[in-house]
Design an enzyme around this catalytic site. Structure first.
Site, PDB file in Angstrom:
ATOM      1  CD1 TRP A  40      -2.647  -1.801   1.590  1.00 57.93           C
ATOM      2  CD2 TRP A  40      -3.299  -0.155   0.220  1.00 57.93           C
ATOM      3  NE1 TRP A  40      -3.923  -2.077   1.173  1.00 57.93           N
ATOM      4  CE2 TRP A  40      -4.346  -1.094   0.335  1.00 57.93           C
ATOM      5  CE3 TRP A  40      -3.472   0.960  -0.591  1.00 57.93           C
ATOM      6  CZ2 TRP A  40      -5.560  -0.940  -0.326  1.00 57.93           C
ATOM      7  CZ3 TRP A  40      -4.679   1.117  -1.265  1.00 57.93           C
ATOM      8  CH2 TRP A  40      -5.709   0.172  -1.122  1.00 57.93           C
ATOM      9  CD  GLU A 137     -12.275   0.234   3.186  1.00 55.81           C
ATOM     10  OE1 GLU A 137     -11.754   1.134   2.498  1.00 55.81           O
ATOM     11  OE2 GLU A 137     -11.732  -0.241   4.205  1.00 55.81           O
ATOM     12  CG  HIS A 158      -7.676   3.961  10.264  1.00 54.42           C
ATOM     13  ND1 HIS A 158      -7.862   2.953   9.351  1.00 54.42           N
ATOM     14  CD2 HIS A 158      -7.711   5.113   9.561  1.00 54.42           C
ATOM     15  CE1 HIS A 158      -8.012   3.479   8.142  1.00 54.42           C
ATOM     16  NE2 HIS A 158      -7.922   4.782   8.246  1.00 54.42           N
ATOM     17  CG  ASP A 167     -10.048   5.177   5.672  1.00 54.76           C
ATOM     18  OD1 ASP A 167     -10.450   4.255   6.413  1.00 54.76           O
ATOM     19  OD2 ASP A 167      -8.893   5.221   5.205  1.00 54.76           O
TER      20      ASP A 167
END
Length: 285
Positions: A40, A137, A158, A167
């Site tokens: 990422w 998600e 987070h 988010d």
């Protein structure tokens, strides 16, 4: 962000997303970095939003299989060879309003990522091939979610590192597993193993790693036997409540997360990373 697309237009467009379309209209979308597990960084994050826009705009496909590559689905930090986040994020190095505008751009991409996944107009099978600890998600918005035995879900980017989980995690987890379980998972940084995720109702099946993708293809070939409009309208039915949930709370969550960014570890808040066992007592040293 969705517009009419065709497979040939996006087949080789993205460095981190490999596409394969079979003769029956089943599209395989694999996340990767240089042929290995996805790392990422901002480019792979932003490109995922655009890639899903292309998939959502392709009216020729009939089923989507979404998966990762290698050992992990995406359990990697980006940008540095050792897998650690950069000393300071780009937006903190920008003077004046430029940093704020960069954060707003990232929030814009995040909204589009979620909206574009939900705009995919065909049944989506997610095959979580290993640890998924960032943006879980995305696979969890699939209609059928499969997980390998070694997979786990965790939100390390987070609250455990000093950020507001606004988010998308704050929407998908309560939607799937209930408010109490979701809050516990997000506040403690718990690793939710594949079997526990199955018992919580977050995934549909847990399989040996070497059987995961074969199972996804088998399910896809069963689905694709149905008429194209039945496939599309059924997907629309199944995503409607999720669309409402994200519409109600995603902008709110992104606003809270962005406002609190200046206290984000390790760039201002002085908080420690998640370095304890996932099943240790919460808040223990």
């Amino acid at each position: 962000m969705v517009k009419r697309t065709r497979f040939k237009e996006y087949e080789d467009r993205y460095a981190n997303y490999r596409f394969q379309l079979d003769e029956d209209g089943i599209l395989l979308m694999q996340c990767h970095t240089n042929g290995g597990s996805l790392v990422w960084d901002w480019k792979s994050h932003d490109d995922m939003a655009d890639a899903f826009a292309d998939v959502a705009g392709d009216r020729e496909i009939k089923v989507l299989i979404h998966t990762g590559t290698g050992e992990n689905y995406n359990a990697n930090w980006g940008t540095l060879p050792n897998g650690e986040p950069p000393e300071k994020p780009e937006y903190r190095l920008m003077p004046g309003d430029r940093g704020l505008r960069k954060l707003d751009e990232k929030a814009w991409y995040n909204r589009n990522l979620i909206n574009n996944v939900l705009d995919v107009g065909v049944p989506m099978i997610s095959a979580v091939n290993g640890p998924c600890n960032i943006h879980s998600e995305v696979p969890l918005m699939g209609d059928i979610v499969l997980a390998s035995e070694d997979a786990y879900f965790q939100d390390v980017s987070h609250f455990p590192r000093g950020q507001v989980p606004g988010d998308g995690q704050h929407v998908i987890w309560p939607f799937l597993v209930g408010h109490n379980r979701a809050r516990y998972l997000l506040l403690t940084g718990k690793k939710l193993g594949a079997q526990e995720a199955l018992s919580w109702g977050a995934v549909a099946e847990v399989l040996p790693k070497d059987q995961l993708l074969d199972r996804a293809w088998k399910l896809a070939r069963e689905l694709v036997r149905k008429p194209p409009l039945v496939l599309r309208y059924t997907r629309d039915l199944f995503t409607q409540d999720l669309k409402r949930a994200f519409l109600n709370e995603l902008g709110h969550g992104l606003g809270r997360e962005t406002y609190a960014q200046r206290e984000f570890f390790p760039f201002g808040g002085g908080m420690e990373p998640l370095d304890r066992p996932w099943d240790a007592q919460p808040w223990s040293d």
